[in-house]
Design a protein around this motif. Structure first.
Motif, PDB file in Angstrom:
ATOM      1  N   THR A   1      -5.638 -11.589   9.974  1.00  0.00           N
ATOM      2  CA  THR A   1      -4.253 -11.118   9.979  1.00  0.00           C
ATOM      3  C   THR A   1      -4.121  -9.779  10.699  1.00  0.00           C
ATOM      4  OG1 THR A   1      -4.641 -10.262   7.736  1.00  0.00           O
ATOM      5  CG2 THR A   1      -3.516 -12.376   7.942  1.00  0.00           C
ATOM      6  N   TRP A   2      -5.150  -8.940  10.628  1.00  0.00           N
ATOM      7  CA  TRP A   2      -5.127  -7.698  11.406  1.00  0.00           C
ATOM      8  C   TRP A   2      -5.128  -8.003  12.897  1.00  0.00           C
ATOM      9  CZ3 TRP A   2      -9.448  -6.408  14.510  1.00  0.00           C
ATOM     10  CH2 TRP A   2      -9.312  -5.205  15.209  1.00  0.00           C
ATOM     11  N   LEU A   3      -5.911  -8.993  13.314  1.00  0.00           N
ATOM     12  CA  LEU A   3      -6.000  -9.342  14.727  1.00  0.00           C
ATOM     13  C   LEU A   3      -4.644  -9.733  15.294  1.00  0.00           C
ATOM     14  CD1 LEU A   3      -7.798  -9.906  17.233  1.00  0.00           C
ATOM     15  CD2 LEU A   3      -8.073 -12.246  16.359  1.00  0.00           C
ATOM     16  N   VAL A   4      -3.864 -10.480  14.520  1.00  0.00           N
ATOM     17  CA  VAL A   4      -2.555 -10.925  15.008  1.00  0.00           C
ATOM     18  C   VAL A   4      -1.442  -9.960  14.609  1.00  0.00           C
ATOM     19  CG1 VAL A   4      -3.237 -13.344  15.035  1.00  0.00           C
ATOM     20  CG2 VAL A   4      -2.219 -12.399  12.975  1.00  0.00           C
ATOM     21  N   GLY A   5      -1.789  -8.850  13.950  1.00  0.00           N
ATOM     22  CA  GLY A   5      -0.808  -7.816  13.636  1.00  0.00           C
ATOM     23  C   GLY A   5       0.139  -8.150  12.513  1.00  0.00           C
ATOM     24  N   LEU A   6      -0.297  -8.985  11.567  1.00  0.00           N
ATOM     25  CA  LEU A   6       0.574  -9.354  10.453  1.00  0.00           C
ATOM     26  C   LEU A   6       0.193  -8.580   9.196  1.00  0.00           C
ATOM     27  CD1 LEU A   6       1.018 -13.231  10.738  1.00  0.00           C
ATOM     28  CD2 LEU A   6       2.720 -11.446  11.142  1.00  0.00           C
ATOM     29  N   PRO A   7       1.149  -7.890   8.576  1.00  0.00           N
ATOM     30  CA  PRO A   7       0.854  -7.126   7.352  1.00  0.00           C
ATOM     31  C   PRO A   7       0.806  -8.019   6.115  1.00  0.00           C
ATOM     32  CG  PRO A   7       3.135  -6.813   7.990  1.00  0.00           C
ATOM     33  CD  PRO A   7       2.519  -7.666   9.062  1.00  0.00           C
ATOM     34  N   SER A   8      -0.283  -8.766   5.955  1.00  0.00           N
ATOM     35  CA  SER A   8      -0.443  -9.609   4.765  1.00  0.00           C
ATOM     36  C   SER A   8      -1.062  -8.782   3.645  1.00  0.00           C
ATOM     37  CB  SER A   8      -1.322 -10.816   5.079  1.00  0.00           C
ATOM     38  OG  SER A   8      -2.643 -10.404   5.343  1.00  0.00           O
ATOM     39  N   SER A   9      -1.217  -9.393   2.481  1.00  0.00           N
ATOM     40  CA  SER A   9      -1.672  -8.667   1.307  1.00  0.00           C
ATOM     41  C   SER A   9      -3.186  -8.718   1.149  1.00  0.00           C
ATOM     42  CB  SER A   9      -1.013  -9.258   0.050  1.00  0.00           C
ATOM     43  OG  SER A   9      -1.579  -8.709  -1.110  1.00  0.00           O
TER      44      SER A   9
ATOM     45  N   SER B   1      -1.412  -5.901 -10.571  1.00  0.00           N
ATOM     46  CA  SER B   1      -2.132  -5.878  -9.298  1.00  0.00           C
ATOM     47  C   SER B   1      -1.160  -6.208  -8.176  1.00  0.00           C
ATOM     48  CB  SER B   1      -3.281  -6.891  -9.328  1.00  0.00           C
ATOM     49  OG  SER B   1      -4.056  -6.793  -8.160  1.00  0.00           O
ATOM     50  N   LEU B   2      -0.336  -5.239  -7.864  1.00  0.00           N
ATOM     51  CA  LEU B   2       0.775  -5.435  -6.938  1.00  0.00           C
ATOM     52  C   LEU B   2       0.297  -5.358  -5.494  1.00  0.00           C
ATOM     53  CD1 LEU B   2       3.914  -5.686  -7.255  1.00  0.00           C
ATOM     54  CD2 LEU B   2       4.005  -3.258  -6.775  1.00  0.00           C
ATOM     55  N   SER B   3       0.952  -6.130  -4.628  1.00  0.00           N
ATOM     56  CA  SER B   3       0.685  -6.023  -3.198  1.00  0.00           C
ATOM     57  C   SER B   3       1.529  -4.898  -2.613  1.00  0.00           C
ATOM     58  CB  SER B   3       1.010  -7.341  -2.487  1.00  0.00           C
ATOM     59  OG  SER B   3       1.009  -7.151  -1.093  1.00  0.00           O
ATOM     60  N   THR B   4       0.884  -3.829  -2.194  1.00  0.00           N
ATOM     61  CA  THR B   4       1.630  -2.733  -1.580  1.00  0.00           C
ATOM     62  C   THR B   4       2.273  -3.184  -0.268  1.00  0.00           C
ATOM     63  OG1 THR B   4      -0.424  -1.968  -0.541  1.00  0.00           O
ATOM     64  CG2 THR B   4       0.193  -0.954  -2.622  1.00  0.00           C
ATOM     65  N   THR B   5       1.643  -4.145   0.411  1.00  0.00           N
ATOM     66  CA  THR B   5       2.218  -4.676   1.650  1.00  0.00           C
ATOM     67  C   THR B   5       3.558  -5.340   1.374  1.00  0.00           C
ATOM     68  OG1 THR B   5       0.020  -5.050   2.568  1.00  0.00           O
ATOM     69  CG2 THR B   5       1.841  -6.256   3.565  1.00  0.00           C
ATOM     70  N   HIS B   6       3.638  -6.144   0.331  1.00  0.00           N
ATOM     71  CA  HIS B   6       4.893  -6.806  -0.006  1.00  0.00           C
ATOM     72  C   HIS B   6       5.967  -5.785  -0.348  1.00  0.00           C
ATOM     73  CE1 HIS B   6       2.835 -10.864  -1.271  1.00  0.00           C
ATOM     74  NE2 HIS B   6       2.538 -10.476  -0.050  1.00  0.00           N
ATOM     75  N   VAL B   7       5.603  -4.774  -1.097  1.00  0.00           N
ATOM     76  CA  VAL B   7       6.570  -3.760  -1.509  1.00  0.00           C
ATOM     77  C   VAL B   7       7.122  -3.009  -0.303  1.00  0.00           C
ATOM     78  CG1 VAL B   7       6.881  -1.625  -2.809  1.00  0.00           C
ATOM     79  CG2 VAL B   7       5.570  -3.485  -3.800  1.00  0.00           C
ATOM     80  N   VAL B   8       6.226  -2.524   0.549  1.00  0.00           N
ATOM     81  CA  VAL B   8       6.667  -1.725   1.691  1.00  0.00           C
ATOM     82  C   VAL B   8       7.452  -2.581   2.687  1.00  0.00           C
ATOM     83  CG1 VAL B   8       5.895  -0.325   3.638  1.00  0.00           C
ATOM     84  CG2 VAL B   8       4.794  -0.079   1.406  1.00  0.00           C
ATOM     85  N   SER B   9       7.019  -3.806   2.911  1.00  0.00           N
ATOM     86  CA  SER B   9       7.749  -4.684   3.826  1.00  0.00           C
ATOM     87  C   SER B   9       9.159  -4.939   3.319  1.00  0.00           C
ATOM     88  CB  SER B   9       7.007  -6.017   3.989  1.00  0.00           C
ATOM     89  OG  SER B   9       5.722  -5.830   4.519  1.00  0.00           O
TER      90      SER B   9
END
Length: 416
Positions: free
Chosen positions: A96-104, A275-283
């Motif tokens: 997911t980093w390679l394709v630039g996607l902010p996953s959890s 155990s929250l996903s900070t990625t989901h929150v910020v997105s």
């Protein structure tokens, strides 16, 4: 004093490697909007985020307890299971980093752990109630709550600020944005660094190094904090670009609203042990801030790709984790084969990433992605700015009359 076996040492090292990927994968959560609005220079932003991630790692261990004591039944789980889980989480983070996607990263870790545990001990070894109440429900609720809070905060900010857009106003919001970005980094350390603490503690328990039910040792807290801080400083520039400029266009006051809302949600969840996903929150906060400004839009094509990645994270990491566990179950040579595969796959992903280098020098470059159908439709019905119609009408009246066609036949000459 803990007694280490070779496999336990491998698990600890692999867990810290995951923590490192977690750091550069989630740098965007704290600093993407700060960088995109120009509040901080890219390298200064990631250095500040790294330091605060390290501090945050020492503030709480509630999330670590959820991972090490609550999600799976630690009885009968071998260290190889933890290793297999980490393989699934690391590979998903890198792809997911390679394709630039902010996953959890959080869901990648838990997905890998669930898949490896099921492959080793069956579905009964997973605590379904904990999975639903402390993982799945927060995953759905967090981006919605943070997005609504951010949208309301943005509208409130523009409401009380009126049309004040002077340099002093922009500087004030940039200062506030820097402070809120620091708070997000601190919150990220309290939540995400603890997940690695929890997984290492679980490995130590399953390997017989510490007693069941133990809290993370101090050296685990320190090493996890340092690993995520180093990863954060490296900077996940690909995901920073997506989060900062690929999802929506933000002004300083929007960035301030988004980061304040996100930090509040993350800190509250850490206190409760979610155990929250900070990625989901910020997105969710970034999208809410984009919609909160009058005329602001979200690039829904990017948001859709992110949502697909969110849905796939848990099952994809679980499948890889289960596959890795099936191989490690064959013995030491199976564990060695999985380790070689992990290193080779990671090296291949890094090599592919070198074809298009994104770093601090071009992270805020304009994206070439089209705005998408929804954004285009909104733009089509948005009235033009005040004065545009009048200016166009004035220009039309003042424009010289069109020249006569050059092919027009001349009248006959007069006869004297």
């Amino acid at each position: 004093m803990e007694s280490f076996s070779l496999i336990l040492a491998i698990v600890v090292v692999t867990a810290l490697a995951f923590d490192f990927t977690n750091g550069f994968h989630d740098t965007a959560n704290a600093m993407a909007t700060t960088i995109s609005t120009g509040a901080l220079k890219p390298k200064i932003a990631v250095a500040m985020s790294a330091a605060l991630n390290l501090v945050g790692a020492f503030l709480s261990v509630e999330v670590a307890k959820t991972i090490s004591k609550g999600l799976v039944n630690e009885t009968g789980i071998r260290p190889e299971v933890i290793f297999a889980a980490l393989v699934g989480a690391i590979l998903w983070n890198l792809v997911t980093w390679l394709v630039g996607l902010p996953s959890s990263s959080s869901h990648a870790l838990m997905g890998g752990l669930i898949g490896a545990t099921v492959a080793s001990a069956g579905f009964g070894a997973v605590h379904g109630d904990v999975l639903v109440t402390k993982v799945l429900l927060p995953a759905v609720a967090a981006p919605v709550v943070a997005g609504l809070a951010s949208m309301l905060a943005t509208r409130f900010s523009y409401g009380i600020g009126g049309k004040a857009e002077g340099e002093a106003t922009r500087k004030g919001y940039r200062a506030g944005q820097i402070a809120s970005a620091g708070l997000v980094s601190l919150a990220h350390g309290t939540n995400d660094a603890q997940k690695t603490m929890g997984i290492i503690t679980l490995a130590l328990i399953t390997g017989g190094a510490i007693a069941p039910g133990s809290n993370p040792p101090v050296w685990v807290i320190l090493s996890a904090g340092l690993a995520i801080a180093l990863g954060t400083y490296i900077g996940g520039w690909r995901i920073i670009r997506t989060m900062g400029t690929g999802l929506t266009d933000l002004e300083p006051r929007q960035g301030f609203a988004a980061q304040t809302s996100a930090a509040t949600a993350i800190l509250a969840s850490s206190h409760l042990g979610f155990s929250l996903s900070t990625t989901h929150v910020v997105s969710g906060s970034v999208m809410g801030a984009g919609l909160g400004r009058k005329g602001g839009v979200v690039r829904w094509s990017t948001a859709t790709r992110m949502a697909v990645a969110w849905v796939l994270t848990l099952p994809a990491a679980a499948v890889v984790g289960a596959g890795a566990e099936s191989v490690t179950d064959l013995g030491d040579w199976g564990t060695a084969a999985v380790a070689v595969f992990l290193v080779a796959a990671s090296a291949a992903i890094w090599k592919i990433s070198r074809r298009e280098v994104i770093d601090h020098t071009n992270v805020v470059a304009e994206t070439e992605e089209p705005p998408g159908v929804v954004t285009t439709a909104i733009a089509a019905v948005t009235p033009p700015p005040a004065g545009t119609v009048a200016e166009d009408l004035t220009a039309t009246i003042a424009a010289p009359a069109p020249a006569e066609p050059t092919t027009r036949t001349a009248p006959p000459a007069a006869t004297v």
